[in-house]
Design an enzyme around this catalytic site. Sequence first.
Site, PDB file in Angstrom:
ATOM      1  N   GLU A 178      11.992  -3.558   7.206  1.00 15.66           N
ATOM      2  CA  GLU A 178      11.882  -2.096   7.294  1.00 15.66           C
ATOM      3  C   GLU A 178      13.248  -1.418   7.437  1.00 15.66           C
ATOM      4  O   GLU A 178      13.770  -1.303   8.539  1.00 15.66           O
ATOM      5  CB  GLU A 178      11.003  -1.699   8.494  1.00 15.66           C
ATOM      6  N   LYS A 220       8.977  -2.358   3.903  1.00 15.82           N
ATOM      7  CA  LYS A 220       8.451  -1.137   4.532  1.00 15.82           C
ATOM      8  C   LYS A 220       9.528  -0.057   4.472  1.00 15.82           C
ATOM      9  O   LYS A 220      10.352   0.067   5.375  1.00 15.82           O
ATOM     10  CB  LYS A 220       8.057  -1.438   5.981  1.00 15.82           C
TER      11      LYS A 220
HETATM   12  P1  13P Z   1       5.498   5.893  11.562  1.00 14.30           P
HETATM   13  O1  13P Z   1       4.479   5.736  10.472  1.00 14.30           O
HETATM   14  O2  13P Z   1       5.037   6.739  12.702  1.00 14.30           O
HETATM   15  O3  13P Z   1       6.856   6.256  11.022  1.00 14.30           O
HETATM   16  O4  13P Z   1       5.659   4.448  12.224  1.00 14.30           O
HETATM   17  C1  13P Z   1       5.725   3.345  11.429  1.00 14.30           C
HETATM   18  C2  13P Z   1       6.607   2.341  12.045  1.00 14.30           C
HETATM   19  O5  13P Z   1       6.178   1.245  12.314  1.00 14.30           O
HETATM   20  C3  13P Z   1       7.998   2.709  12.309  1.00 14.30           C
HETATM   21  O6  13P Z   1       8.730   1.561  12.649  1.00 14.30           O
END
Ligand code: 13P
Length: 340
Positions: A178, A220
Amino acid sequence: MNIDELQLVARSLVAGQKGILAADESAPTIKQRFDAVRVDSTEESRRRYRELLFTTQGIEASIGGVILQDETLRQASADGTPFATLLAQRGIHPGIKVDEGAKALALFPGNKVTAGLDGLRERLADYKQLGARFAKWRAVIDIDERAIPHRYAIAANAHALARYAALCQEADIVPIVEPEVLMDGAHGIARCEAVTSQVLEAVFAELDAHRVLFEGMLLKPNMVIAGMQCAQQASVREVAEATLRCLQRYVPAAVPGIVFLSGGQSAADATDHLNEMNTMGPHPWQVSFSYGRALQAPVLAAWQGQENNAAAAQRAFARRCRLNGLARAGKYARTLESLA
Ligand code: 13P
């Protein structure tokens, strides 16, 4: 590394209409969310809230995995069933957030790097024992109109993400990679696209150099979107086009799925953007969600910590899951928001 297991889990997380629930808020973050609805954040209130989420009827149709954090992975439902077991029995993979948060990057003011590599191999072995099948590590890329992020911050975060992903795959845990370019700021959508492009290019170069198996991971990313304080917000179509353009250029087709974070978008916007992208397919990867706020904000608002609101909160959650499941197939419409 068990290549078959990694591929199987990665694919099943995003199979059909499925996506991921991010319920891995750290203690300070969940406290903020609870404060907003006047609920005390205690180990027990957090447990009760997460039990409410995980026992909601019907979510398994559109939720393939749930990201937990350390405390939650060690908790159980009121009848004593560990949450990891409860989820697995419903056909939902339990996952675990393993990073230790974004810290200021020394000597690069305004830039951050995510901590948590020390001891990660041992922690992953422990989490695997506890039932985790996949993991998450979040890099935070701040953005402004010119100087931030510095290219060194991008390189440092890409390197850490690749070290994390390799350690996960060594432990037969699917890494969710991510790199989040934040929505905060007054920058326009073009600036977000330029930075997201640089970040994804760097991340995939590092993943490749670290021998990470693309087929056994998920990405992500943020959507490509104007900063929240930008006067000129892009249309749903523009966000979908810019995001897909960026992903097509930098994400190998071998990656089974892209699971977006919601990043501060409203629940309806996050669903609408996802839907639009899925009307523009076919794509080389599944285009799905791993939302935190966009799945949970309506649930918290309905719950308010009150037991007699639990059924309404679960209805709100089931509804959000269903709508995002529809968006996975390009079958969502904004008009569905006003229906029960
Ligand atoms: P949000 O969808 O609230 O951005 O959170 C997703 C997430 O796991 C951020 O690390």
